[in-house]
Design a protein around this motif. Sequence first.
Motif, PDB file in Angstrom:
ATOM      1  N   GLY A 178      -1.648  11.701  -4.956  1.00 21.06           N
ATOM      2  CA  GLY A 178      -1.575  13.060  -5.476  1.00 21.06           C
ATOM      3  C   GLY A 178      -2.478  13.334  -6.656  1.00 21.06           C
ATOM      4  N   ASP A 179      -3.087  12.312  -7.247  1.00 23.03           N
ATOM      5  CA  ASP A 179      -4.002  12.529  -8.370  1.00 23.03           C
ATOM      6  C   ASP A 179      -5.215  13.338  -7.924  1.00 23.03           C
ATOM      7  OD1 ASP A 179      -2.533  11.214 -10.289  1.00 23.03           O
ATOM      8  OD2 ASP A 179      -3.601   9.311 -10.085  1.00 23.03           O
ATOM      9  N   ARG A 180      -5.593  14.319  -8.748  1.00 28.10           N
ATOM     10  CA  ARG A 180      -6.790  15.124  -8.513  1.00 28.10           C
ATOM     11  C   ARG A 180      -7.992  14.376  -9.094  1.00 28.10           C
ATOM     12  NH1 ARG A 180      -7.540  19.369 -11.091  1.00 28.10           N
ATOM     13  NH2 ARG A 180      -8.223  20.870  -9.493  1.00 28.10           N
ATOM     14  N   VAL A 181      -9.051  14.206  -8.282  1.00 29.07           N
ATOM     15  CA  VAL A 181     -10.165  13.368  -8.708  1.00 29.07           C
ATOM     16  C   VAL A 181     -11.504  13.954  -8.272  1.00 29.07           C
ATOM     17  CG1 VAL A 181      -8.818  11.231  -8.676  1.00 29.07           C
ATOM     18  CG2 VAL A 181      -9.996  11.962  -6.599  1.00 29.07           C
ATOM     19  N   CYS A 182     -12.537  13.604  -9.030  1.00 26.34           N
ATOM     20  CA  CYS A 182     -13.902  13.761  -8.541  1.00 26.34           C
ATOM     21  C   CYS A 182     -14.447  12.366  -8.290  1.00 26.34           C
ATOM     22  CB  CYS A 182     -14.774  14.549  -9.503  1.00 26.34           C
ATOM     23  SG  CYS A 182     -14.940  13.838 -11.151  1.00 26.34           S
TER      24      CYS A 182
ATOM     25  N   SER B  14     -11.662   1.985  -6.018  1.00 27.01           N
ATOM     26  CA  SER B  14     -10.844   2.780  -6.946  1.00 27.01           C
ATOM     27  C   SER B  14     -11.591   3.090  -8.244  1.00 27.01           C
ATOM     28  CB  SER B  14      -9.543   2.043  -7.261  1.00 27.01           C
ATOM     29  OG  SER B  14      -9.805   0.814  -7.924  1.00 27.01           O
ATOM     30  N   THR B  15     -12.579   2.282  -8.577  1.00 31.30           N
ATOM     31  CA  THR B  15     -13.347   2.483  -9.812  1.00 31.30           C
ATOM     32  C   THR B  15     -14.328   3.654  -9.710  1.00 31.30           C
ATOM     33  OG1 THR B  15     -14.886   0.788  -9.032  1.00 31.30           O
ATOM     34  CG2 THR B  15     -13.170   0.090 -10.579  1.00 31.30           C
ATOM     35  N   ASN B  16     -14.446   4.247  -8.535  1.00 27.06           N
ATOM     36  CA  ASN B  16     -15.385   5.348  -8.339  1.00 27.06           C
ATOM     37  C   ASN B  16     -14.744   6.727  -8.489  1.00 27.06           C
ATOM     38  OD1 ASN B  16     -16.916   3.029  -7.082  1.00 27.06           O
ATOM     39  ND2 ASN B  16     -18.396   4.664  -6.772  1.00 27.06           N
ATOM     40  N   LEU B  17     -13.542   6.748  -9.039  1.00 26.96           N
ATOM     41  CA  LEU B  17     -12.835   8.009  -9.222  1.00 26.96           C
ATOM     42  C   LEU B  17     -12.705   8.365 -10.700  1.00 26.96           C
ATOM     43  CD1 LEU B  17      -9.846   7.555  -6.734  1.00 26.96           C
ATOM     44  CD2 LEU B  17     -12.139   8.444  -6.275  1.00 26.96           C
TER      45      LEU B  17
ATOM     46  N   MET C  27       0.846  -1.188   0.000  1.00 32.48           N
ATOM     47  CA  MET C  27       0.000   0.000   0.000  1.00 32.48           C
ATOM     48  C   MET C  27       0.879   1.234   0.000  1.00 32.48           C
ATOM     49  SD  MET C  27      -3.082   0.851   2.632  1.00 32.48           S
ATOM     50  CE  MET C  27      -2.019   0.606   4.048  1.00 32.48           C
ATOM     51  N   ASN C  28       0.522   2.222  -0.848  1.00 34.34           N
ATOM     52  CA  ASN C  28       1.326   3.418  -0.984  1.00 34.34           C
ATOM     53  C   ASN C  28       0.645   4.603  -0.314  1.00 34.34           C
ATOM     54  OD1 ASN C  28       3.242   2.087  -2.643  1.00 34.34           O
ATOM     55  ND2 ASN C  28       1.796   2.260  -4.346  1.00 34.34           N
ATOM     56  N   GLY C  29       1.438   5.655  -0.077  1.00 37.52           N
ATOM     57  CA  GLY C  29       0.877   6.885   0.451  1.00 37.52           C
ATOM     58  C   GLY C  29       1.180   7.062   1.916  1.00 37.52           C
ATOM     59  N   GLY C  30       1.189   8.307   2.354  1.00 37.30           N
ATOM     60  CA  GLY C  30       1.517   8.593   3.739  1.00 37.30           C
ATOM     61  C   GLY C  30       0.349   8.348   4.670  1.00 37.30           C
ATOM     62  N   PHE C  31       0.669   8.244   5.956  1.00 39.61           N
ATOM     63  CA  PHE C  31      -0.368   8.007   6.953  1.00 39.61           C
ATOM     64  C   PHE C  31       0.053   8.672   8.256  1.00 39.61           C
ATOM     65  CE2 PHE C  31      -2.966   5.045   9.717  1.00 39.61           C
ATOM     66  CZ  PHE C  31      -4.178   5.541   9.293  1.00 39.61           C
ATOM     67  N   GLU C  32       0.398   9.965   8.138  1.00 42.12           N
ATOM     68  CA  GLU C  32       0.911  10.663   9.294  1.00 42.12           C
ATOM     69  C   GLU C  32      -0.195  10.932  10.317  1.00 42.12           C
ATOM     70  OE1 GLU C  32       1.270  11.693   6.167  1.00 42.12           O
ATOM     71  OE2 GLU C  32       3.385  11.261   5.756  1.00 42.12           O
ATOM     72  N   ALA C  33      -1.329  11.429   9.868  1.00 45.79           N
ATOM     73  CA  ALA C  33      -2.427  11.733  10.781  1.00 45.79           C
ATOM     74  C   ALA C  33      -3.283  10.493  10.963  1.00 45.79           C
ATOM     75  CB  ALA C  33      -3.258  12.882  10.212  1.00 45.79           C
ATOM     76  N   MET C  34      -3.383   9.993  12.176  1.00 45.32           N
ATOM     77  CA  MET C  34      -4.114   8.757  12.438  1.00 45.32           C
ATOM     78  C   MET C  34      -5.609   8.997  12.636  1.00 45.32           C
ATOM     79  SD  MET C  34      -1.517   6.815  12.281  1.00 45.32           S
ATOM     80  CE  MET C  34      -2.098   5.225  12.843  1.00 45.32           C
ATOM     81  N   GLN C  35      -6.016  10.257  12.754  1.00 42.33           N
ATOM     82  CA  GLN C  35      -7.411  10.574  13.007  1.00 42.33           C
ATOM     83  C   GLN C  35      -7.952  11.515  11.934  1.00 42.33           C
ATOM     84  OE1 GLN C  35      -7.134  12.077  17.081  1.00 42.33           O
ATOM     85  NE2 GLN C  35      -7.960  10.133  17.821  1.00 42.33           N
TER      86      GLN C  35
ATOM     87  N   ALA D 223     -14.949  16.172  -4.341  1.00 42.96           N
ATOM     88  CA  ALA D 223     -13.713  16.151  -5.125  1.00 42.96           C
ATOM     89  C   ALA D 223     -12.545  16.210  -4.152  1.00 42.96           C
ATOM     90  CB  ALA D 223     -13.655  17.326  -6.100  1.00 42.96           C
ATOM     91  N   GLY D 224     -11.396  15.656  -4.565  1.00 45.88           N
ATOM     92  CA  GLY D 224     -10.247  15.649  -3.671  1.00 45.88           C
ATOM     93  C   GLY D 224      -8.990  15.126  -4.332  1.00 45.88           C
ATOM     94  N   VAL D 225      -8.093  14.638  -3.500  1.00 45.75           N
ATOM     95  CA  VAL D 225      -6.782  14.177  -3.930  1.00 45.75           C
ATOM     96  C   VAL D 225      -6.552  12.771  -3.382  1.00 45.75           C
ATOM     97  CG1 VAL D 225      -4.301  14.580  -3.776  1.00 45.75           C
ATOM     98  CG2 VAL D 225      -5.857  16.513  -4.005  1.00 45.75           C
ATOM     99  N   VAL D 226      -6.037  11.886  -4.216  1.00 45.66           N
ATOM    100  CA  VAL D 226      -5.737  10.534  -3.763  1.00 45.66           C
ATOM    101  C   VAL D 226      -4.648  10.590  -2.690  1.00 45.66           C
ATOM    102  CG1 VAL D 226      -4.815   8.276  -4.425  1.00 45.66           C
ATOM    103  CG2 VAL D 226      -6.417   9.476  -5.951  1.00 45.66           C
ATOM    104  N   GLU D 227      -4.950  10.013  -1.534  1.00 49.78           N
ATOM    105  CA  GLU D 227      -4.038  10.036  -0.391  1.00 49.78           C
ATOM    106  C   GLU D 227      -3.301   8.715  -0.217  1.00 49.78           C
ATOM    107  OE1 GLU D 227      -2.459  12.080   3.076  1.00 49.78           O
ATOM    108  OE2 GLU D 227      -3.566  12.728   1.305  1.00 49.78           O
ATOM    109  N   ARG D 228      -4.023   7.600  -0.365  1.00 55.95           N
ATOM    110  CA  ARG D 228      -3.419   6.258  -0.249  1.00 55.95           C
ATOM    111  C   ARG D 228      -4.092   5.333  -1.252  1.00 55.95           C
ATOM    112  NH1 ARG D 228      -4.193   3.700   5.278  1.00 55.95           N
ATOM    113  NH2 ARG D 228      -6.111   4.933   5.377  1.00 55.95           N
ATOM    114  N   ILE D 229      -3.399   4.294  -1.664  1.00 53.93           N
ATOM    115  CA  ILE D 229      -3.974   3.294  -2.568  1.00 53.93           C
ATOM    116  C   ILE D 229      -3.750   1.903  -2.011  1.00 53.93           C
ATOM    117  CG2 ILE D 229      -3.733   4.751  -4.612  1.00 53.93           C
ATOM    118  CD1 ILE D 229      -1.270   3.169  -5.383  1.00 53.93           C
ATOM    119  N   GLY D 230      -4.718   1.027  -2.219  1.00 60.36           N
ATOM    120  CA  GLY D 230      -4.609  -0.339  -1.758  1.00 60.36           C
ATOM    121  C   GLY D 230      -3.950  -1.239  -2.782  1.00 60.36           C
ATOM    122  N   ASP D 231      -3.688  -2.461  -2.388  1.00 67.49           N
ATOM    123  CA  ASP D 231      -3.093  -3.439  -3.298  1.00 67.49           C
ATOM    124  C   ASP D 231      -4.004  -3.650  -4.499  1.00 67.49           C
ATOM    125  OD1 ASP D 231      -0.993  -3.766  -1.559  1.00 67.49           O
ATOM    126  OD2 ASP D 231      -1.879  -5.500  -0.545  1.00 67.49           O
ATOM    127  N   GLY D 232      -3.407  -3.772  -5.646  1.00 67.01           N
ATOM    128  CA  GLY D 232      -4.160  -4.022  -6.866  1.00 67.01           C
ATOM    129  C   GLY D 232      -4.583  -2.768  -7.597  1.00 67.01           C
TER     130      GLY D 232
END
Length: 343
Positions: free
Chosen positions: A88-92, A135-138, A1-9, A72-81
């Motif tokens: 960082g991708d900009r998405v609706c 992931s298919t909803n972006l 899994m990629n992406g940061g996870f600094e804020a736990m809440q 709308a937002g920005v991809v923060e983390r991605i799961g396996d697959g």
Amino acid sequence: MNGGFEAMQKQIWEWTGYNAMTTRTTERERSLEKDQVEVRIKSIGICGTDLHIMEGHTGFSQPPLPLGHELAGVVERIGDGVVKWKVGDRVCIDPLIGCGKCQECLVGHKHRCRESGEIGLQFPGGWQEFLVMPSTNLYKLPDSISFAEATQAETIHCCLGGVDKLTIQLGQNVSVIGDGPTGLYYVQLLKAAGAGKVSLIGMREKRLELGIRLGADAMFNLRAHAAPLAAETEDIVIDAAGTESSLRLSIELLKKGGQLLLFGLPGEPILVDIQTVVLKELTLLGSTNAPQVWLRVIEMMASGSVQVKPLITQYYEFNELDKAVEFARNEPDEVVKVIVNHK
């Protein structure tokens, strides 16, 4: 899994009962399932459906629940697959989630899936800092579309799906009843589709004037005009209001053989003059979601074929979401679309 996870809440706003909401802090999901993504929400549109849910006028949502489906937002983390998206991708966000296995889902009609539900209606919505979804909803956003504007892709895609169901010939007369955001988007889409004279019928002068600026050829305020148009003048009518009186007016305005697109949702069952529908040989069409048109919507927004910015009347920050909802509820003459932004 990629992406940061600094804020736990994360902070969420939650609908808790009749016109009531509260904010609280909760844990973010520590791990993502296969093919899931986490999006950092950047902009939220306040929809009339949100207000109706909070008033208890729908039967498909139960508190406590974070609402919010115009997102709308920005991809923060991605799961396996997940291979299509990167951090960082900009998405609706398409809020509609189907089972992915039934016949309707497999042929691209997930909105007809018996097990389908929507983020912000049946599932936790975007009134929060981070949201996990398939992931298919972006859909990827070009830099030319702001996050605030991108929230409206959800509404526009529903409207475009409705226009696609109509048979529109060049030069036909079309009326749109309802001067809310959907009515204003319908005006633009109808002109893009080649309709001739497009009339916007509603009850708020400022919105009607905006409709003219967005391409409507005529506007009629029902507070001033009991009969805005002569009977049997319209080839097509779109009822974006969803009331008994708007349906009655729609049937009255249509020529014989005309088309009526039913889009607005009444809060309760209403009477329909079936005898006139039959004698005038009207075609009645219903429309909700349209999963197949999302890419076209983004292209139309990027090209300027559909304008969103003129509809945005107020901006709030995320910590003011309760104030944004209250303003949208209490100041209908001042509001077209309220947007809530994260820093």
